[in-house]
Every structure is written in C-alpha cells, then in structure tokens.
Design a protein around this motif. Structure first.
Motif, PDB file in Angstrom:
ATOM      1  N   ALA A  71       3.447   9.403   7.405  1.00  0.00           N
ATOM      2  CA  ALA A  71       2.089   9.128   7.870  1.00  0.00           C
ATOM      3  C   ALA A  71       2.008   7.755   8.531  1.00  0.00           C
ATOM      4  O   ALA A  71       1.369   7.592   9.579  1.00  0.00           O
ATOM      5  N   GLY A  72       2.659   6.756   7.924  1.00  0.00           N
ATOM      6  CA  GLY A  72       2.644   5.417   8.495  1.00  0.00           C
ATOM      7  C   GLY A  72       3.343   5.347   9.836  1.00  0.00           C
ATOM      8  O   GLY A  72       2.850   4.703  10.777  1.00  0.00           O
ATOM      9  N   LEU A  73       4.477   6.023   9.966  1.00  0.00           N
ATOM     10  CA  LEU A  73       5.201   6.027  11.232  1.00  0.00           C
ATOM     11  C   LEU A  73       4.430   6.791  12.299  1.00  0.00           C
ATOM     12  O   LEU A  73       4.426   6.415  13.474  1.00  0.00           O
ATOM     13  N   SER A  74       3.758   7.877  11.899  1.00  0.00           N
ATOM     14  CA  SER A  74       2.944   8.636  12.848  1.00  0.00           C
ATOM     15  C   SER A  74       1.798   7.785  13.372  1.00  0.00           C
ATOM     16  O   SER A  74       1.480   7.814  14.571  1.00  0.00           O
ATOM     17  N   LYS A  75       1.161   7.024  12.482  1.00  0.00           N
ATOM     18  CA  LYS A  75       0.081   6.148  12.921  1.00  0.00           C
ATOM     19  C   LYS A  75       0.602   5.077  13.877  1.00  0.00           C
ATOM     20  O   LYS A  75      -0.071   4.726  14.856  1.00  0.00           O
ATOM     21  N   ALA A  76       1.804   4.557  13.599  1.00  0.00           N
ATOM     22  CA  ALA A  76       2.386   3.544  14.483  1.00  0.00           C
ATOM     23  C   ALA A  76       2.619   4.115  15.888  1.00  0.00           C
ATOM     24  O   ALA A  76       2.355   3.446  16.894  1.00  0.00           O
ATOM     25  N   VAL A  77       3.105   5.359  15.961  1.00  0.00           N
ATOM     26  CA  VAL A  77       3.298   6.006  17.260  1.00  0.00           C
ATOM     27  C   VAL A  77       1.959   6.181  17.975  1.00  0.00           C
ATOM     28  O   VAL A  77       1.823   5.898  19.173  1.00  0.00           O
ATOM     29  N   TYR A  78       0.948   6.645  17.230  1.00  0.00           N
ATOM     30  CA  TYR A  78      -0.386   6.834  17.795  1.00  0.00           C
ATOM     31  C   TYR A  78      -0.950   5.524  18.330  1.00  0.00           C
ATOM     32  O   TYR A  78      -1.500   5.466  19.438  1.00  0.00           O
TER      33      TYR A  78
ATOM     34  N   TRP B 200      11.226  11.246  -4.539  1.00  0.00           N
ATOM     35  CA  TRP B 200       9.767  11.203  -4.618  1.00  0.00           C
ATOM     36  C   TRP B 200       9.197  11.623  -3.261  1.00  0.00           C
ATOM     37  O   TRP B 200       8.978  10.787  -2.365  1.00  0.00           O
ATOM     38  N   PRO B 201       8.921  12.912  -3.084  1.00  0.00           N
ATOM     39  CA  PRO B 201       8.417  13.394  -1.786  1.00  0.00           C
ATOM     40  C   PRO B 201       7.134  12.706  -1.327  1.00  0.00           C
ATOM     41  O   PRO B 201       6.910  12.570  -0.114  1.00  0.00           O
ATOM     42  N   ASP B 202       6.290  12.266  -2.262  1.00  0.00           N
ATOM     43  CA  ASP B 202       5.061  11.574  -1.856  1.00  0.00           C
ATOM     44  C   ASP B 202       5.378  10.299  -1.083  1.00  0.00           C
ATOM     45  O   ASP B 202       4.643   9.918  -0.168  1.00  0.00           O
ATOM     46  N   LEU B 203       6.455   9.620  -1.456  1.00  0.00           N
ATOM     47  CA  LEU B 203       6.872   8.428  -0.711  1.00  0.00           C
ATOM     48  C   LEU B 203       7.262   8.804   0.711  1.00  0.00           C
ATOM     49  O   LEU B 203       6.875   8.120   1.673  1.00  0.00           O
ATOM     50  N   ALA B 204       8.022   9.885   0.859  1.00  0.00           N
ATOM     51  CA  ALA B 204       8.449  10.334   2.193  1.00  0.00           C
ATOM     52  C   ALA B 204       7.236  10.700   3.048  1.00  0.00           C
ATOM     53  O   ALA B 204       7.178  10.367   4.248  1.00  0.00           O
ATOM     54  N   LEU B 205       6.242  11.374   2.444  1.00  0.00           N
ATOM     55  CA  LEU B 205       5.049  11.758   3.200  1.00  0.00           C
ATOM     56  C   LEU B 205       4.252  10.525   3.634  1.00  0.00           C
ATOM     57  O   LEU B 205       3.717  10.483   4.748  1.00  0.00           O
ATOM     58  N   ARG B 206       4.182   9.520   2.777  1.00  0.00           N
ATOM     59  CA  ARG B 206       3.465   8.302   3.148  1.00  0.00           C
ATOM     60  C   ARG B 206       4.189   7.545   4.256  1.00  0.00           C
ATOM     61  O   ARG B 206       3.556   6.998   5.160  1.00  0.00           O
TER      62      ARG B 206
ATOM     63  N   PRO C 278       0.801  -1.233   0.000  1.00  0.00           N
ATOM     64  CA  PRO C 278       0.000   0.000   0.000  1.00  0.00           C
ATOM     65  C   PRO C 278       0.831   1.278   0.000  1.00  0.00           C
ATOM     66  O   PRO C 278       0.404   2.301  -0.542  1.00  0.00           O
ATOM     67  N   LEU C 279       2.019   1.237   0.586  1.00  0.00           N
ATOM     68  CA  LEU C 279       2.874   2.411   0.637  1.00  0.00           C
ATOM     69  C   LEU C 279       3.173   2.956  -0.751  1.00  0.00           C
ATOM     70  O   LEU C 279       3.309   4.165  -0.950  1.00  0.00           O
ATOM     71  N   LEU C 280       3.273   2.081  -1.741  1.00  0.00           N
ATOM     72  CA  LEU C 280       3.656   2.488  -3.093  1.00  0.00           C
ATOM     73  C   LEU C 280       2.471   2.614  -4.042  1.00  0.00           C
ATOM     74  O   LEU C 280       2.654   2.897  -5.228  1.00  0.00           O
ATOM     75  N   SER C 281       1.266   2.424  -3.536  1.00  0.00           N
ATOM     76  CA  SER C 281       0.086   2.479  -4.387  1.00  0.00           C
ATOM     77  C   SER C 281      -0.030   3.853  -5.066  1.00  0.00           C
ATOM     78  O   SER C 281      -0.017   4.896  -4.416  1.00  0.00           O
ATOM     79  N   GLY C 282      -0.141   3.843  -6.394  1.00  0.00           N
ATOM     80  CA  GLY C 282      -0.301   5.078  -7.145  1.00  0.00           C
ATOM     81  C   GLY C 282       0.980   5.807  -7.465  1.00  0.00           C
ATOM     82  O   GLY C 282       0.960   6.788  -8.213  1.00  0.00           O
ATOM     83  N   LEU C 283       2.110   5.341  -6.928  1.00  0.00           N
ATOM     84  CA  LEU C 283       3.392   5.972  -7.230  1.00  0.00           C
ATOM     85  C   LEU C 283       3.964   5.372  -8.520  1.00  0.00           C
ATOM     86  O   LEU C 283       3.596   4.267  -8.913  1.00  0.00           O
ATOM     87  N   PRO C 284       4.880   6.081  -9.188  1.00  0.00           N
ATOM     88  CA  PRO C 284       5.468   5.537 -10.418  1.00  0.00           C
ATOM     89  C   PRO C 284       6.153   4.199 -10.174  1.00  0.00           C
ATOM     90  O   PRO C 284       6.696   3.934  -9.093  1.00  0.00           O
ATOM     91  N   ALA C 285       6.140   3.357 -11.205  1.00  0.00           N
ATOM     92  CA  ALA C 285       6.787   2.046 -11.096  1.00  0.00           C
ATOM     93  C   ALA C 285       8.280   2.178 -10.824  1.00  0.00           C
ATOM     94  O   ALA C 285       8.900   1.267 -10.258  1.00  0.00           O
TER      95      ALA C 285
END
Length: 237
Positions: free
Chosen positions: A138-145, A129-135, A21-28
C-alpha cells in the motif's frame, strides 16, 4: 508468539521501529525480527551512506540527525528527492527491486545515526506476517501515485504555482515560519525550474508582502494568496 532475545542496542532499535506507522498494530515480534543482524551506522554531514547503483543489501532506520536521497542531473545539479528524519525508514522500496541496486544516492544531511537493517530479514517478515507485506504494498502504491501526480503537476503548472504549492506544504507542517529543507539551487531542481526563476519569484513575492526572509528561513504573511496559486495541485483523493 516467538520471543527473540536482543542485545540492549538492538532492543532500542526495535522500540524505535515499533513507532513507525508501517508496524502499528502488528505484533512486537515483527520489529524484533527486522532488527536481527542490524548494525549501527554513523556518518558526518555530507558523507555518502550508499551510492546510486550499489548493491541494495540494507535499508536504513534513522535514529538521529537527517539524511537525504538525491541524484545528480546531467548538467551536474543536485536533485534532492526527500529528507528523512529520526524514526523514518530509508530505501525499503529498493529491497524489492528486481535489479537489486539502489536507484539513488543517500547522503547524511547532518551528523546522522542510523541502523542498517537487512534485506533478507524484511523478505522473511513479509512471508511470515502478510499484513506487513500488504502495508508495504500500500505504501509503495501510494508513492507511485504521488509521483504520477507530481509529474503531471510539473508538466502542466507554472513555476509560481509549483513554488506556492511547495511552500504551502511546508506551511501545513511548520506553520507561518518556514525552514526550507533544501538550499535554493536544490529547490529549483526539485521544482523543475531555473535557479534564476526561483530567486526572482522569491524576490517578487517578498516585495509584494506575501513572504519575507532569505536563504532557508522564510515567513508566510499571505497564505491565502499562495493557497490560491497552488489549488490546482490538490486532488480529490
């Protein structure tokens, strides 16, 4: 777009990674970049994949089998934090830790095949690819939460509430017939209760008809009762 020529095995690893899911929609190209310099890792059940405190140069993509991350408590009990299935990434958070070391031990739960992906490729991909960094953020933030909620739940709930919440989480994913991913001693450590308390709860619930089974195989007969016990663990967001 940059075309990256990959060998057949690495192309298969890239194809598996693209489904994450982390790479969904990102370039191949993102997956192709991440698997460059990757190496295959095969291990038998019980074999250590990396040790707590080892230098964190790689994260793992599970291709087949199961792996787990765990720690030993001061009294020697094993605490398994998570079990990883094929297609999932392990230890990507460790690639960004300032001390540069794995905070837990990883171990093959069954015979397992993984790809070792390089930390520096992940860093490069985040810059490119900044979108990868943002995802990832987001995933690490959810893990902390989730961990904050877990600590709060463990310190404010009873043993019965914790066990009910755990079983209902499995029930949502597996249905009425449950296969526990942890043995009972590991599960007790995971829930922060004594093994004797866990055994007593399972026996009591079985005698009352809420569940039936033994060891790692159980059937939930009264999900409403367990859901009622675990309702305080549910948060609105």
């Amino acid at each position: 777009m940059t075309n990256i020529n990959l060998s057949e095995p690495l192309a298969a690893a890239a194809a598996l990674l693209e489904k994450y899911p982390l790479l969904s929609g990102l370039p191949a190209d993102v997956a192709a970049h991440l698997v460059r310099d990757a190496s295959a890792l095969r291990a038998t059940a019980g074999q250590v994949l990396f040790g707590e405190g080892d230098e964190a140069r790689h994260y793992l993509l599970v291709a087949a089998g199961q792996a787990e991350v765990m720690r030993y408590s001061y009294n020697g009990d094993e605490r398994v934090f998570r079990v990883f299935e094929p297609g999932q990434l392990m230890a990507e958070a460790a690639m960004f830790m300032p001390h540069g070391r794995y905070p837990m031990q990883a171990r093959a739960r069954s015979d397992v095949q993984c790809w070792r992906l390089c930390r520096h490729r992940l860093h490069e991909a985040c810059r490119r690819w900044p979108d990868l960094a943002l995802r990832l953020l987001a995933g690490l933030s959810k893990a902390v939460y989730d961990q904050v909620n877990q600590v709060d739940w463990i310190t404010s709930s009873s043993a019965a509430e914790r066990l009910a919440n755990y079983l209902m989480g499995l029930h949502e994913r597996q249905g009425a017939a449950l296969t526990l991913p942890l043995n009972q001693r590991q599960l007790a450590a995971h829930l922060g209760i004594r093994a004797e308390t866990l055994s007593r709860l399972l026996n009591d619930w079985q005698s009352q008809g809420y569940i039936s089974g033994k060891r790692c195989q159980w059937v939930v007969h009264d999900p409403a009762h367990l859901a009622g016990l675990s309702v305080t663990a549910r948060r609105p967001f």
